[in-house]
Write an enzyme that holds these catalytic residues in place. Structure first.
Site, PDB file in Angstrom:
ATOM      1  N   HIS A   1      35.507  36.409  26.031  1.00 59.54           N
ATOM      2  CA  HIS A   1      34.812  35.693  27.102  1.00 59.54           C
ATOM      3  C   HIS A   1      35.638  35.684  28.382  1.00 59.54           C
ATOM      4  CE1 HIS A   1      33.297  31.708  28.857  1.00 59.54           C
ATOM      5  NE2 HIS A   1      32.268  32.547  28.915  1.00 59.54           N
ATOM      6  N   ARG A   2      35.097  36.318  29.406  1.00 60.07           N
ATOM      7  CA  ARG A   2      35.816  36.492  30.679  1.00 60.07           C
ATOM      8  C   ARG A   2      37.190  37.112  30.385  1.00 60.07           C
ATOM      9  NH1 ARG A   2      34.445  30.423  33.220  1.00 60.07           N
ATOM     10  NH2 ARG A   2      32.412  30.257  32.205  1.00 60.07           N
TER      11      ARG A   2
ATOM     12  N   HIS B   1      32.713  34.580  38.084  1.00 61.26           N
ATOM     13  CA  HIS B   1      31.758  33.722  37.389  1.00 61.26           C
ATOM     14  C   HIS B   1      30.926  32.880  38.347  1.00 61.26           C
ATOM     15  CE1 HIS B   1      30.333  30.124  35.257  1.00 61.26           C
ATOM     16  NE2 HIS B   1      30.202  30.929  34.223  1.00 61.26           N
TER      17      HIS B   1
ATOM     18  N   GLU C   1      27.465  40.362  32.277  1.00 60.59           N
ATOM     19  CA  GLU C   1      26.492  39.301  32.531  1.00 60.59           C
ATOM     20  C   GLU C   1      26.083  39.318  33.990  1.00 60.59           C
ATOM     21  OE1 GLU C   1      27.412  35.150  31.577  1.00 60.59           O
ATOM     22  OE2 GLU C   1      25.687  34.572  32.803  1.00 60.59           O
TER      23      GLU C   1
HETATM   24  O1  G3P Z   1      27.847  35.321  28.291  1.00 60.22           O
HETATM   25  C1  G3P Z   1      28.148  34.181  27.576  1.00 60.22           C
HETATM   26  C2  G3P Z   1      28.720  33.103  28.429  1.00 60.22           C
HETATM   27  O2  G3P Z   1      29.642  33.688  29.297  1.00 60.22           O
HETATM   28  C3  G3P Z   1      27.669  32.393  29.214  1.00 60.22           C
HETATM   29  O3  G3P Z   1      28.145  31.297  29.930  1.00 60.22           O
HETATM   30  O4  G3P Z   1      28.873  30.158  31.965  1.00 60.22           O
HETATM   31  O5  G3P Z   1      30.530  31.352  30.580  1.00 60.22           O
HETATM   32  O6  G3P Z   1      28.895  32.630  31.906  1.00 60.22           O
HETATM   33  P1  G3P Z   1      29.160  31.363  31.136  1.00 60.22           P
HETATM   34 CA    CA Z   2      29.470  34.787  31.286  1.00 58.13          CA
END
Ligand code: G3P
Ligand code: CA
Length: 237
Positions: free
Chosen positions: A7-8, A49, A101
């Protein structure tokens, strides 16, 4: 195989959405990187983000109101700068899969064009890419472009109807919030041929619960913990 999706990058260890974070996630063994994209004022896709740079850099202002050159001067943490999506694609092709994303408005067209250009030049395999979005508009626009790149519906609250929307768009997966995940939803998605990748379980307990429900991927800040939990799964995750 359950996928570990950084994640990121490895946001639990490094500044989110930076090359440093992506390198760390790959070093830790994740199968796929997750990142967020927005358009800079000049139309470049940048990895960020939030809509503004305020939280994650030493600058302030809206990403869409700044030129790429201005964005590149900012410190995104530990001396890292904001990456361009092209930089991530240049570095990690063949090393790791990638979940892009679509966070910003009007990103579907430019992202589709860019990703297809990397597929066409042989730098990325179509199946190594996954495009997701919370925005039904971006996702619908992306699917209508007919790139053949797998897509996923992101869902925050209780995921009622998300699976039907995913099937309608020809998506490969749904990405629900782990906090709202229920076994019936996972079963329904699997019956429909959809994979279920959950965000963002970060504790062992959260990961264990998701694994027991049979998810296909963990989108997490802690790829090493996820790998450990997956290896335990089957005994007592
Ligand atoms: O893609 C999953 C997750 O990253 C979604 O939430 O806010 O971290 O982009 P967020
Ligand atoms: Ca995300």
């Amino acid at each position: 195989m359950v996928l570990v999706i950084g994640h990121r990058g490895a946001a639990g260890y490094e500044p989110e959405n930076t090359m440093r974070s992506f390198r760390r996630a790959v070093e830790l063994g994740c199968h796929m990187l997750e990142l967020d994209v927005h358009l800079a004022r000049d139309g470049e896709l940048v990895v960020m983000h939030d809509e503004t740079v305020d939280r994650t850099t030493n600058g302030s202002g809206r990403v869409s109101g700044m030129e790429t050159g201005e964005l590149m001067k900012l410190d995104a943490g530990k001396g890292e700068r904001i990456p361009l999506l092209t930089e991530v694609l240049d570095v990690f092709g063949g090393a790791c899969d990638l979940n892009v994303e679509l966070k910003g408005r009007d990103t579907s067209g430019p992202a589709a064009e860019l990703l297809v250009s990397y597929i066409d030049k042989g730098a990325w395999k179509r199946e190594a890419l996954l495009v997701s979005s919370f925005s039904p508009v971006e996702l619908k626009d992306f699917s209508e472009l007919g790139t053949g790149i797998p897509a996923a519906v992101l869902i925050d609250g209780i995921p009622h109807g998300a699976e039907e929307f995913a099937v309608e768009l020809g998506c490969a997966a749904v990405h629900p919030n782990h906090l709202h995940l229920e076994p019936d939803f996972v079963r329904t998605c699997h019956d429909l041929g959809l994979r279920v990748n959950v965000w963002t379980p970060n504790t062992r307990e959260e990961m264990g619960r998701c694994l027991r429900m049979g998810v296909d991927g963990l989108i997490t800040d802690l790829p090493d913990t996820a790998l450990e939990m997956i290896s335990l799964h089957g005994s007592d995750p």
